[in-house]
Write an enzyme that holds these catalytic residues in place. Sequence first.
Site, PDB file in Angstrom:
ATOM      1  N   ARG A   1       0.810  -1.234   0.000  1.00 20.87           N
ATOM      2  CA  ARG A   1       0.000   0.000   0.000  1.00 20.87           C
ATOM      3  C   ARG A   1       0.838   1.278   0.000  1.00 20.87           C
ATOM      4  NH1 ARG A   1      -2.818  -4.055   1.871  1.00 20.87           N
ATOM      5  NH2 ARG A   1      -0.743  -4.575   2.596  1.00 20.87           N
ATOM      6  N   THR A   2       1.799   1.357   0.901  1.00 20.36           N
ATOM      7  CA  THR A   2       2.536   2.622   1.028  1.00 20.36           C
ATOM      8  C   THR A   2       3.310   2.896  -0.259  1.00 20.36           C
ATOM      9  OG1 THR A   2       2.728   2.082   3.360  1.00 20.36           O
ATOM     10  CG2 THR A   2       4.045   3.934   2.568  1.00 20.36           C
TER      11      THR A   2
ATOM     12  N   HIS B   1       5.019   5.614  11.519  1.00 25.09           N
ATOM     13  CA  HIS B   1       4.505   5.525  10.148  1.00 25.09           C
ATOM     14  C   HIS B   1       3.581   6.741   9.974  1.00 25.09           C
ATOM     15  CE1 HIS B   1       3.446   3.955   6.361  1.00 25.09           C
ATOM     16  NE2 HIS B   1       3.019   2.744   6.684  1.00 25.09           N
TER      17      HIS B   1
ATOM     18  N   ARG C   1      11.157   3.727   3.123  1.00 23.82           N
ATOM     19  CA  ARG C   1      10.756   2.764   4.163  1.00 23.82           C
ATOM     20  C   ARG C   1      12.000   1.989   4.551  1.00 23.82           C
ATOM     21  NH1 ARG C   1       5.659  -1.255   4.490  1.00 23.82           N
ATOM     22  NH2 ARG C   1       4.731   0.760   5.027  1.00 23.82           N
TER      23      ARG C   1
ATOM     24  N   LYS D   1      28.109  -4.046  -3.176  1.00 19.59           N
ATOM     25  CA  LYS D   1      29.576  -3.918  -3.290  1.00 19.59           C
ATOM     26  C   LYS D   1      30.174  -3.268  -2.041  1.00 19.59           C
ATOM     27  CE  LYS D   1      28.732  -2.217  -7.658  1.00 19.59           C
ATOM     28  NZ  LYS D   1      29.051  -1.242  -8.693  1.00 19.59           N
TER      29      LYS D   1
HETATM   30  N1   CP Z   1      -0.359  -0.129   5.804  1.00 22.23           N
HETATM   31  C1   CP Z   1       0.843  -0.336   5.233  1.00 22.23           C
HETATM   32  O1   CP Z   1       1.841   0.308   5.566  1.00 22.23           O
HETATM   33  O2   CP Z   1       0.841  -1.298   4.265  1.00 22.23           O
HETATM   34  P1   CP Z   1       2.124  -1.755   3.442  1.00 22.23           P
HETATM   35  O3   CP Z   1       3.066  -2.395   4.420  1.00 22.23           O
HETATM   36  O4   CP Z   1       1.604  -2.723   2.401  1.00 22.23           O
HETATM   37  O5   CP Z   1       2.740  -0.527   2.834  1.00 22.23           O
END
Ligand code: CP
Length: 368
Positions: free
Chosen positions: A84-85, A167, A134, A113
């Site tokens: 999703r993110t 998040h 992320r 490397k």
């Molecule tokens: N809710 C969420 O962060 O989903 P993903 O891990 O799929 O990005």
Amino acid sequence: MTTDTVQYDPLAEPTAHRVAMLNRDDRLFHIILAQQFDCELIETMCRLAEMIRNIAESKQGNRFLRSLLSHKRAMLYFIQPSTRTFLSFAASCQILGVPYNEVRNPSTSSEIKGETEEDTVHVLSQYFDLIIMRHPVEGFAERMAYKLNSMPRPIPILNGGSGKDQHPTQAMLDMYTLLRNFEPRLADRAHPTLSGNPFAGKTIAFVGDLKRGRTVRSLSYLLAQYAGMRLIFVSPPELGMGEDIIEYLDRHGVHHEKSEDLNEVIRSCDAVYMTRLQDEYDQAGESSKIDYYKYSLTVEMVEATKDSLVIMHPLPRRQELDVRLDTDRRAKYWAQVRNGMWMRAAMIAYIFNVDATIIDHYKTSYTA
Ligand code: CP
């Protein structure tokens, strides 16, 4: 002779100082911490998301949106799995005309490397105007934001999930989802401005792995901006909400309580936020001993709830959320997924200072 050198750690600074270092000219520059948002900014972003959503309904509106940021480039540096993110940021870049590239597997980069992740991010900052990141390690995105601040070409970093810690863009889309349900005027084209406190008197339950769930941690920071709410934490005792969040809620005067009985709690809730077991953070399979699905939400349980209950889940889910709820009018987790695309577009638009252009366009084209 020995010399004791104490390494400066910006993450040890008071939160207000860290927030100031993440902002520029009284605006967000990086988005790393949920504590960067107050009520005014939360509602500004939600209104902006709503305007983008409305503008994008027409071909002409899409053309306008795509013209805004076609001179910017984004890098999606996602070295922890995501559906999703990653995809909603990719879609929000497309909405705003931002070309983007991706690194999802460091084994395809020169990290294989021996290049450090820090050097990789510095390299990315030379080619792109925004890094959406992320990373499995708490604090990595924040440290890189401070490092880039001192480099010749500082560019914004958006935190798309930092280990077990935060998040913030998920929490903002969660606020948008809650506001769309608690404050229907948000979606009313004629009334894009909110008034009052939509969270006053509301009861919200967070359920599941609250200790390691970064979405509930960031969402707690955002909800704490609003007064008169009741939070209920329903979790196995081993996976309770962190003391740092509890202290933050206490400092902000937020009423909170604990329970292990979701069946009882759910009856008084206005919203319930389910979460998955975050067993990827287990040290040695310890969560396999926990009866996690004792804290599941089922169709039978929602029969006795308020008709207006808002059922949320950041997804992905396992058995904690009954698939039979998917078609229930109270299930808002699919709307949450879509809301994420509009909220993330709003955040990118804001970061690149085209929010005022969008508001002007909206007022001219969509309001009487
Ligand atoms: N809710 C969420 O962060 O989903 P993903 O891990 O799929 O990005």
